[in-house]
Design a protein around this motif. Structure first.
Motif, PDB file in Angstrom:
ATOM      1  N   THR A 295      22.422 -15.005   2.705  1.00 16.51           N
ATOM      2  CA  THR A 295      22.253 -16.076   3.683  1.00 16.51           C
ATOM      3  C   THR A 295      20.813 -16.147   4.171  1.00 16.51           C
ATOM      4  OG1 THR A 295      24.556 -15.897   4.422  1.00 16.51           O
ATOM      5  CG2 THR A 295      23.003 -16.951   5.924  1.00 16.51           C
ATOM      6  N   ALA A 296      20.197 -14.997   4.370  1.00 16.82           N
ATOM      7  CA  ALA A 296      18.807 -14.960   4.831  1.00 16.82           C
ATOM      8  C   ALA A 296      17.881 -15.644   3.833  1.00 16.82           C
ATOM      9  CB  ALA A 296      18.380 -13.517   5.066  1.00 16.82           C
ATOM     10  N   LEU A 297      18.086 -15.356   2.558  1.00 17.19           N
ATOM     11  CA  LEU A 297      17.236 -15.968   1.534  1.00 17.19           C
ATOM     12  C   LEU A 297      17.467 -17.480   1.469  1.00 17.19           C
ATOM     13  CD1 LEU A 297      15.119 -15.521  -0.617  1.00 17.19           C
ATOM     14  CD2 LEU A 297      16.957 -15.036  -2.265  1.00 17.19           C
ATOM     15  N   VAL A 298      18.713 -17.897   1.595  1.00 14.65           N
ATOM     16  CA  VAL A 298      19.020 -19.332   1.604  1.00 14.65           C
ATOM     17  C   VAL A 298      18.295 -20.026   2.758  1.00 14.65           C
ATOM     18  CG1 VAL A 298      20.855 -21.017   2.063  1.00 14.65           C
ATOM     19  CG2 VAL A 298      21.226 -19.195   0.396  1.00 14.65           C
ATOM     20  N   ARG A 299      18.308 -19.406   3.934  1.00 16.74           N
ATOM     21  CA  ARG A 299      17.662 -20.013   5.097  1.00 16.74           C
ATOM     22  C   ARG A 299      16.151 -20.145   4.882  1.00 16.74           C
ATOM     23  NH1 ARG A 299      19.927 -17.303  10.542  1.00 16.74           N
ATOM     24  NH2 ARG A 299      18.614 -18.977  11.399  1.00 16.74           N
ATOM     25  N   ILE A 300      15.571 -19.160   4.225  1.00 17.19           N
ATOM     26  CA  ILE A 300      14.129 -19.201   3.957  1.00 17.19           C
ATOM     27  C   ILE A 300      13.801 -20.332   3.000  1.00 17.19           C
ATOM     28  CG2 ILE A 300      12.223 -17.959   2.878  1.00 17.19           C
ATOM     29  CD1 ILE A 300      13.659 -15.384   3.912  1.00 17.19           C
ATOM     30  N   ARG A 301      14.527 -20.427   1.903  1.00 20.17           N
ATOM     31  CA  ARG A 301      14.258 -21.482   0.916  1.00 20.17           C
ATOM     32  C   ARG A 301      14.556 -22.864   1.509  1.00 20.17           C
ATOM     33  NH1 ARG A 301      11.541 -18.266  -0.411  1.00 20.17           N
ATOM     34  NH2 ARG A 301      11.743 -16.753  -2.097  1.00 20.17           N
ATOM     35  N   ALA A 302      15.557 -22.964   2.333  1.00 21.09           N
ATOM     36  CA  ALA A 302      15.860 -24.240   2.979  1.00 21.09           C
ATOM     37  C   ALA A 302      14.725 -24.655   3.903  1.00 21.09           C
ATOM     38  CB  ALA A 302      17.166 -24.138   3.753  1.00 21.09           C
ATOM     39  N   ASP A 303      14.202 -23.693   4.652  1.00 22.70           N
ATOM     40  CA  ASP A 303      13.098 -23.985   5.573  1.00 22.70           C
ATOM     41  C   ASP A 303      11.854 -24.426   4.802  1.00 22.70           C
ATOM     42  OD1 ASP A 303      11.868 -23.822   8.339  1.00 22.70           O
ATOM     43  OD2 ASP A 303      10.607 -22.372   7.282  1.00 22.70           O
ATOM     44  N   GLU A 304      11.601 -23.790   3.667  1.00 25.18           N
ATOM     45  CA  GLU A 304      10.436 -24.151   2.849  1.00 25.18           C
ATOM     46  C   GLU A 304      10.530 -25.584   2.333  1.00 25.18           C
ATOM     47  OE1 GLU A 304       9.515 -19.678   1.029  1.00 25.18           O
ATOM     48  OE2 GLU A 304      10.538 -21.209  -0.185  1.00 25.18           O
TER      49      GLU A 304
ATOM     50  N   ILE B 270      23.415 -27.493   3.523  1.00 25.19           N
ATOM     51  CA  ILE B 270      23.495 -28.327   2.326  1.00 25.19           C
ATOM     52  C   ILE B 270      23.046 -27.566   1.091  1.00 25.19           C
ATOM     53  CG2 ILE B 270      21.190 -29.355   2.485  1.00 25.19           C
ATOM     54  CD1 ILE B 270      24.412 -31.099   1.359  1.00 25.19           C
ATOM     55  N   LEU B 271      22.178 -26.576   1.301  1.00 29.96           N
ATOM     56  CA  LEU B 271      21.738 -25.758   0.171  1.00 29.96           C
ATOM     57  C   LEU B 271      22.839 -24.795  -0.250  1.00 29.96           C
ATOM     58  CD1 LEU B 271      19.610 -24.850  -1.807  1.00 29.96           C
ATOM     59  CD2 LEU B 271      18.542 -23.488   0.002  1.00 29.96           C
ATOM     60  N   ALA B 272      23.447 -24.105   0.705  1.00 27.45           N
ATOM     61  CA  ALA B 272      24.532 -23.179   0.372  1.00 27.45           C
ATOM     62  C   ALA B 272      25.281 -22.792   1.637  1.00 27.45           C
ATOM     63  CB  ALA B 272      23.993 -21.927  -0.320  1.00 27.45           C
ATOM     64  N   SER B 273      26.557 -23.005   1.646  1.00 25.22           N
ATOM     65  CA  SER B 273      27.406 -22.558   2.744  1.00 25.22           C
ATOM     66  C   SER B 273      27.810 -21.098   2.505  1.00 25.22           C
ATOM     67  CB  SER B 273      28.663 -23.423   2.829  1.00 25.22           C
ATOM     68  OG  SER B 273      29.479 -23.209   1.681  1.00 25.22           O
ATOM     69  N   ARG B 274      28.426 -20.492   3.498  1.00 28.87           N
ATOM     70  CA  ARG B 274      28.921 -19.122   3.352  1.00 28.87           C
ATOM     71  C   ARG B 274      29.941 -19.054   2.205  1.00 28.87           C
ATOM     72  NH1 ARG B 274      27.158 -14.266   6.061  1.00 28.87           N
ATOM     73  NH2 ARG B 274      28.882 -12.779   6.066  1.00 28.87           N
TER      74      ARG B 274
ATOM     75  N   ASP C  16      30.004 -20.976  -0.452  1.00 29.11           N
ATOM     76  CA  ASP C  16      29.269 -21.051  -1.713  1.00 29.11           C
ATOM     77  C   ASP C  16      28.732 -19.677  -2.110  1.00 29.11           C
ATOM     78  OD1 ASP C  16      29.603 -23.830  -1.910  1.00 29.11           O
ATOM     79  OD2 ASP C  16      27.825 -24.213  -0.689  1.00 29.11           O
ATOM     80  N   LEU C  17      28.253 -18.949  -1.120  1.00 29.00           N
ATOM     81  CA  LEU C  17      27.712 -17.616  -1.390  1.00 29.00           C
ATOM     82  C   LEU C  17      28.820 -16.645  -1.790  1.00 29.00           C
ATOM     83  CD1 LEU C  17      25.113 -17.403   1.523  1.00 29.00           C
ATOM     84  CD2 LEU C  17      24.639 -17.693  -0.917  1.00 29.00           C
ATOM     85  N   GLU C  18      29.994 -16.802  -1.192  1.00 26.94           N
ATOM     86  CA  GLU C  18      31.125 -15.957  -1.588  1.00 26.94           C
ATOM     87  C   GLU C  18      31.493 -16.214  -3.041  1.00 26.94           C
ATOM     88  OE1 GLU C  18      34.509 -16.099   0.978  1.00 26.94           O
ATOM     89  OE2 GLU C  18      33.315 -15.930   2.796  1.00 26.94           O
TER      90      GLU C  18
ATOM     91  N   ASP D 130      32.213 -16.470  -9.436  1.00 27.12           N
ATOM     92  CA  ASP D 130      33.015 -17.646  -9.763  1.00 27.12           C
ATOM     93  C   ASP D 130      32.149 -18.645 -10.530  1.00 27.12           C
ATOM     94  OD1 ASP D 130      34.374 -20.213  -9.596  1.00 27.12           O
ATOM     95  OD2 ASP D 130      35.692 -19.263  -8.126  1.00 27.12           O
ATOM     96  N   PRO D 131      32.571 -19.053 -11.729  1.00 30.68           N
ATOM     97  CA  PRO D 131      31.748 -19.972 -12.535  1.00 30.68           C
ATOM     98  C   PRO D 131      31.608 -21.357 -11.906  1.00 30.68           C
ATOM     99  CG  PRO D 131      33.912 -19.670 -13.532  1.00 30.68           C
ATOM    100  CD  PRO D 131      33.809 -18.663 -12.432  1.00 30.68           C
ATOM    101  N   ASP D 132      32.487 -21.695 -10.946  1.00 26.20           N
ATOM    102  CA  ASP D 132      32.431 -23.010 -10.326  1.00 26.20           C
ATOM    103  C   ASP D 132      31.452 -23.084  -9.155  1.00 26.20           C
ATOM    104  OD1 ASP D 132      34.369 -24.008 -12.060  1.00 26.20           O
ATOM    105  OD2 ASP D 132      36.017 -23.347 -10.774  1.00 26.20           O
ATOM    106  N   SER D 133      30.773 -22.010  -8.862  1.00 31.64           N
ATOM    107  CA  SER D 133      29.843 -22.007  -7.739  1.00 31.64           C
ATOM    108  C   SER D 133      28.759 -23.063  -7.940  1.00 31.64           C
ATOM    109  CB  SER D 133      29.191 -20.631  -7.583  1.00 31.64           C
ATOM    110  OG  SER D 133      28.155 -20.682  -6.622  1.00 31.64           O
ATOM    111  N   LEU D 134      28.541 -23.893  -6.911  1.00 30.85           N
ATOM    112  CA  LEU D 134      27.494 -24.912  -6.990  1.00 30.85           C
ATOM    113  C   LEU D 134      26.108 -24.287  -7.112  1.00 30.85           C
ATOM    114  CD1 LEU D 134      28.657 -27.574  -4.365  1.00 30.85           C
ATOM    115  CD2 LEU D 134      28.783 -27.703  -6.853  1.00 30.85           C
ATOM    116  N   LEU D 135      25.989 -23.034  -6.706  1.00 33.67           N
ATOM    117  CA  LEU D 135      24.694 -22.363  -6.793  1.00 33.67           C
ATOM    118  C   LEU D 135      24.320 -22.005  -8.226  1.00 33.67           C
ATOM    119  CD1 LEU D 135      25.060 -20.151  -3.625  1.00 33.67           C
ATOM    120  CD2 LEU D 135      23.235 -21.821  -4.025  1.00 33.67           C
ATOM    121  N   ARG D 136      25.212 -22.222  -9.153  1.00 29.61           N
ATOM    122  CA  ARG D 136      24.918 -22.006 -10.572  1.00 29.61           C
ATOM    123  C   ARG D 136      24.551 -23.308 -11.269  1.00 29.61           C
ATOM    124  NH1 ARG D 136      26.647 -16.989 -12.302  1.00 29.61           N
ATOM    125  NH2 ARG D 136      28.189 -15.921 -11.012  1.00 29.61           N
TER     126      ARG D 136
END
Length: 385
Positions: free
Chosen positions: A313-322, A329-333, A335-337, A343-349
């Motif tokens: 979550t910390a890394l997501v917040r940093i990249r979102a701020d940048e 919208i970048l990644a919810s909790r 999504d990170l789970e 899970d192959p369906d993760s939007l983060l992939r």
């Protein structure tokens, strides 16, 4: 404001379709009622471009085939705000989902707005216009429609045109338009609009807390409820509320008398469907449930797993701020789970999220990336060989 075309005859509809064929994009919205039915009752379709606006009356027209043929032209972008329910109506009528689409609610967070912003809020923020709420509770099945009702309905697409043009300009300037491609393609999945009775139980919250027999009963009753609601075209909760599903799964009544004795159970439903409900409960007790198959996500996570999610979550917040993005919208909790549990369906992939942070998150999980702190800032580096 352009004159509102009210389309209630076949000749008017044909002329409108000729107008549509000349356009590269359309703003669309629907008015419908669903309080007393399973399927939404389609009452009005509003379409606009910067030059014209029309309200089409589906209750007055014998056929909408010509209209949908025009709208479904793949060379025309269909612009909506929060389009899921609109596309559901289109899918139920035609068996297809129109494409391509652009959803201003999905696009808005890439421009600094909160996740899932309301239409009125966007109109106010982007156009400094406060929309009227005078006809929010209108019964759109009643005819004739007043001039005020038509103006209220038309406003939704008139301002949507203006919002779309502003958003398009901003997204192109930020080189973020392509980021939305996958999000909009996901809206073409027909499973979003065609609920299979067998899978209806998957949408019930709290199912992971049930025992084997209880889960099997809820699965059986959910399938029956969905089929019956579809066949009778009535809201599913008019048959059985979700809390009643759980109550029946726990009490497991074996006859209509026991069913009626369950607190809060609708006696009319018991008399009409009681024998069927009791039979389904009895049969479900005799077989194992369909596995939850949630890869441990519903179970209580360990302290180490929670800690890992906090780091991600910390890394997501940093990249979102940048990137001037809302972290949600970048990644919810959730999504990170999904990523944590592989899970192959993760939007983060997928898509822009993978490029922006997903690949980096995978590196952290695999031990290939390291996080550090320097000058009160968090940074990531490749793990030394």
């Amino acid at each position: 404001m352009p004159i509102i075309q009210y389309i209630d005859t076949a000749p008017k509809l044909s002329e409108l379709c000729r107008q549509i064929s000349k356009e590269s994009w359309l703003a669309l919205d629907t008015e419908f009622l669903r309080e007393k039915t399973y399927y939404p009752k389609f009452c009005l379709l509003q379409i606009a471009t910067p030059d014209w606006v029309a309200c089409i009356d589906p209750l007055a027209l014998d056929s909408l085939n010509e209209l949908f043929d025009a709208i479904y032209n793949p060379d025309i972008i269909k612009v909506f705000h929060s389009c899921r329910q609109d596309l559901e109506i289109f899918y139920q009528i035609t068996g297809k989902v129109p494409s391509p689409v652009f959803d201003t609610q999905i696009a808005a967070p890439l421009l600094g707005f909160q996740e899932n912003p309301g239409y009125a809020m966007l109109v106010s923020s982007l156009l400094n216009v406060n929309l009227s709420k005078a006809h929010t509770r209108t019964d759109w099945t009643v005819r004739p429609l007043s001039e005020a009702q038509l103006e209220y309905a038309a406003d939704d697409v008139i301002y949507l045109c203006q919002i779309y043009k502003l958003m398009l300009e901003k997204l192109e300037k930020l080189n973020r338009l392509d980021w939305l491609k996958l999000d909009f393609e996901l809206l073409q999945n027909t499973e979003l609009y065609d609920v299979s009775p067998k899978n209806a139980w998957l949408k019930v919250r709290g199912k992971n807390k049930l025992t084997g027999k209880q889960l099997s009963i809820v699965q059986a009753l959910c399938e029956w409820r969905e089929k019956t609601a579809q066949n009778e075209d009535r809201p599913r909760n008019w048959l059985l509320r979700d809390d009643m599903l759980f109550e029946l799964a726990k009490l497991q009544p074996s006859g209509v008398d026991e069913l009626i004795a369950v607190r809060g159970f609708n006696e009319r439903i018991a008399m009409k469907h009681g024998k069927t409900i009791c039979r389904l409960i009895d049969e479900a007790k005799q077989r194992p449930p369909v596995p939850l198959n949630e890869k441990g996500r519903s179970a209580k996570k360990s302290q180490h797993q929670e800690a890992i999610l906090d780091i991600l979550t910390a890394l997501v917040r940093i990249r979102a701020d940048e990137n001037d993005l809302n972290p949600a919208i970048l990644a919810s909790r959730k999504d990170l789970e999904l990523l944590l549990f592989d899970d192959p369906d993760s939007l983060l992939r997928q898509g822009w999220r993978y490029s922006m942070v997903g690949q980096e998150l995978e590196g952290l999980l695999k031990g290939e990336q390291l996080l550090g702190i320097e000058a009160e800032k968090v940074y990531s580096v490749n793990k030394p060989e």
